[in-house]
Design a protein around this motif. Structure first.
Motif, mmCIF file in Angstrom:
data_model
loop_
_atom_site.group_PDB
_atom_site.id
_atom_site.type_symbol
_atom_site.label_atom_id
_atom_site.label_comp_id
_atom_site.label_asym_id
_atom_site.label_seq_id
_atom_site.Cartn_x
_atom_site.Cartn_y
_atom_site.Cartn_z
ATOM 1 N N TYR A 1 23.649 31.532 8.726
ATOM 2 C CA TYR A 1 23.444 30.472 8.366
ATOM 3 C C TYR A 1 22.682 30.759 6.871
ATOM 4 C CZ TYR A 1 25.152 28.158 12.339
ATOM 5 O OH TYR A 1 26.195 27.563 13.345
ATOM 6 N N PHE A 2 23.170 30.247 6.002
ATOM 7 C CA PHE A 2 22.505 30.247 4.448
ATOM 8 C C PHE A 2 22.444 28.883 3.994
ATOM 9 C CE2 PHE A 2 25.279 33.818 5.000
ATOM 10 C CZ PHE A 2 24.503 35.137 4.574
ATOM 11 N N LYS A 3 21.445 28.955 2.835
ATOM 12 C CA LYS A 3 21.181 27.896 2.293
ATOM 13 C C LYS A 3 20.644 28.260 0.692
ATOM 14 C CE LYS A 3 16.046 27.453 2.735
ATOM 15 N NZ LYS A 3 14.967 26.410 2.961
ATOM 16 N N ARG A 4 20.894 27.492 -0.259
ATOM 17 C CA ARG A 4 20.613 27.431 -1.541
ATOM 18 C C ARG A 4 20.673 26.101 -2.268
ATOM 19 N NH1 ARG A 4 25.904 29.931 -4.636
ATOM 20 N NH2 ARG A 4 27.021 28.044 -4.695
ATOM 21 N N PRO A 5 19.761 26.046 -3.116
ATOM 22 C CA PRO A 5 19.594 24.618 -3.974
ATOM 23 C C PRO A 5 20.989 24.143 -4.534
ATOM 24 C CG PRO A 5 17.736 25.978 -4.636
ATOM 25 C CD PRO A 5 18.913 27.019 -3.793
ATOM 26 N N VAL A 6 20.876 23.007 -4.583
ATOM 27 C CA VAL A 6 22.339 22.481 -5.093
ATOM 28 C C VAL A 6 22.383 22.708 -6.369
ATOM 29 C CG1 VAL A 6 23.546 20.197 -5.338
ATOM 30 C CG2 VAL A 6 22.729 20.541 -3.377
ATOM 31 N N GLY A 7 23.556 23.111 -7.076
ATOM 32 C CA GLY A 7 23.435 23.340 -8.498
ATOM 33 C C GLY A 7 23.084 24.943 -8.909
ATOM 34 N N TYR B 1 24.709 24.200 2.330
ATOM 35 C CA TYR B 1 24.708 25.038 3.261
ATOM 36 C C TYR B 1 25.961 25.883 3.607
ATOM 37 C CZ TYR B 1 20.211 22.834 4.403
ATOM 38 O OH TYR B 1 19.089 22.199 4.340
ATOM 39 N N LEU B 2 25.727 27.001 4.113
ATOM 40 C CA LEU B 2 26.826 27.859 4.445
ATOM 41 C C LEU B 2 26.810 28.444 5.597
ATOM 42 C CD1 LEU B 2 29.488 29.480 2.570
ATOM 43 C CD2 LEU B 2 27.799 31.136 2.810
ATOM 44 N N THR B 3 28.068 28.497 6.290
ATOM 45 C CA THR B 3 27.871 29.636 7.669
ATOM 46 C C THR B 3 29.152 30.461 7.433
ATOM 47 O OG1 THR B 3 29.152 27.769 8.725
ATOM 48 C CG2 THR B 3 27.012 27.650 8.940
ATOM 49 N N THR B 4 28.779 31.721 8.063
ATOM 50 C CA THR B 4 30.180 32.708 8.008
ATOM 51 C C THR B 4 29.856 33.459 9.010
ATOM 52 O OG1 THR B 4 31.286 34.165 6.433
ATOM 53 C CG2 THR B 4 28.602 33.973 6.256
ATOM 54 N N PRO B 5 30.766 34.123 9.450
ATOM 55 C CA PRO B 5 30.889 35.023 10.514
ATOM 56 C C PRO B 5 30.488 36.393 10.111
ATOM 57 C CG PRO B 5 33.112 34.728 10.261
ATOM 58 C CD PRO B 5 32.547 33.534 9.372
ATOM 59 N N LEU B 6 29.684 37.079 10.964
ATOM 60 C CA LEU B 6 29.334 38.496 10.335
ATOM 61 C C LEU B 6 30.064 39.628 11.136
ATOM 62 C CD1 LEU B 6 25.133 38.212 10.263
ATOM 63 C CD2 LEU B 6 26.830 38.260 8.416
ATOM 64 N N VAL B 7 30.424 40.539 10.546
ATOM 65 C CA VAL B 7 31.162 41.731 10.847
ATOM 66 C C VAL B 7 30.030 42.613 11.070
ATOM 67 C CG1 VAL B 7 33.170 43.340 10.704
ATOM 68 C CG2 VAL B 7 33.293 40.766 9.882
ATOM 69 N N ILE B 8 29.770 43.145 12.271
ATOM 70 C CA ILE B 8 28.914 44.274 12.802
ATOM 71 C C ILE B 8 28.801 45.249 11.846
ATOM 72 C CG2 ILE B 8 27.720 45.511 14.651
ATOM 73 C CD1 ILE B 8 27.507 42.342 14.842
ATOM 74 N N LYS C 1 24.882 35.832 -4.721
ATOM 75 C CA LYS C 1 25.518 34.591 -5.354
ATOM 76 C C LYS C 1 24.197 33.419 -5.090
ATOM 77 C CE LYS C 1 29.992 36.207 -4.036
ATOM 78 N NZ LYS C 1 30.983 35.907 -3.131
ATOM 79 N N GLY C 2 23.014 33.793 -4.789
ATOM 80 C CA GLY C 2 22.169 32.783 -4.698
ATOM 81 C C GLY C 2 21.741 32.148 -3.353
ATOM 82 N N TRP C 3 22.613 32.704 -2.215
ATOM 83 C CA TRP C 3 22.439 32.202 -0.965
ATOM 84 C C TRP C 3 21.073 32.787 -0.100
ATOM 85 C CZ3 TRP C 3 24.597 27.895 0.390
ATOM 86 C CH2 TRP C 3 25.943 27.473 -0.290
ATOM 87 N N GLU C 4 20.355 32.036 0.613
ATOM 88 C CA GLU C 4 19.249 32.678 1.134
ATOM 89 C C GLU C 4 19.582 32.490 2.868
ATOM 90 O OE1 GLU C 4 14.579 31.631 2.378
ATOM 91 O OE2 GLU C 4 15.508 30.390 0.895
ATOM 92 N N LEU C 5 19.429 33.588 3.524
ATOM 93 C CA LEU C 5 19.667 33.743 4.998
ATOM 94 C C LEU C 5 18.887 32.846 5.648
ATOM 95 C CD1 LEU C 5 21.511 34.925 7.386
ATOM 96 C CD2 LEU C 5 19.695 36.842 7.313
ATOM 97 N N VAL C 6 19.166 31.838 6.398
ATOM 98 C CA VAL C 6 18.354 31.007 7.289
ATOM 99 C C VAL C 6 18.174 31.591 8.745
ATOM 100 C CG1 VAL C 6 18.062 28.813 8.004
ATOM 101 C CG2 VAL C 6 18.675 29.023 5.649
#
Length: 74
Positions: free
Chosen positions: A44-50, A6-13, A26-31
């Protein structure tokens, strides 16, 4: 069974689409997108490990985005 990272990052409007597209490439899906604790939005993003050969690249990019976001808030 799929395991996730999982990854969290701020969004600049003013740059939301570019940020989301960059993570998607980069393979991240927005959750989810939620209000940040000090204003702004957090994604908040997620992607399969590997899924990416360089798993630390996402962490480094998130840290850089966070530093930029915090600089804009000051």
């Amino acid at each position: 069974m799929t395991t996730w990272e999982y990854l969290t990052t701020p969004l600049v409007i003013h740059n939301t689409a570019a940020i989301l597209n960059s993570w998607g490439k980069k393979g991240w899906e927005l959750v989810q997108v939620v209000p940040g604790p000090e204003g702004g939005l957090v994604a908040y993003f997620k992607r399969p490990v590997g899924a990416q050969s360089d798993s630390n690249a996402g962490l480094a990019a998130a840290a850089e985005a966070s530093r930029r976001f915090e600089g804009e808030q000051q």
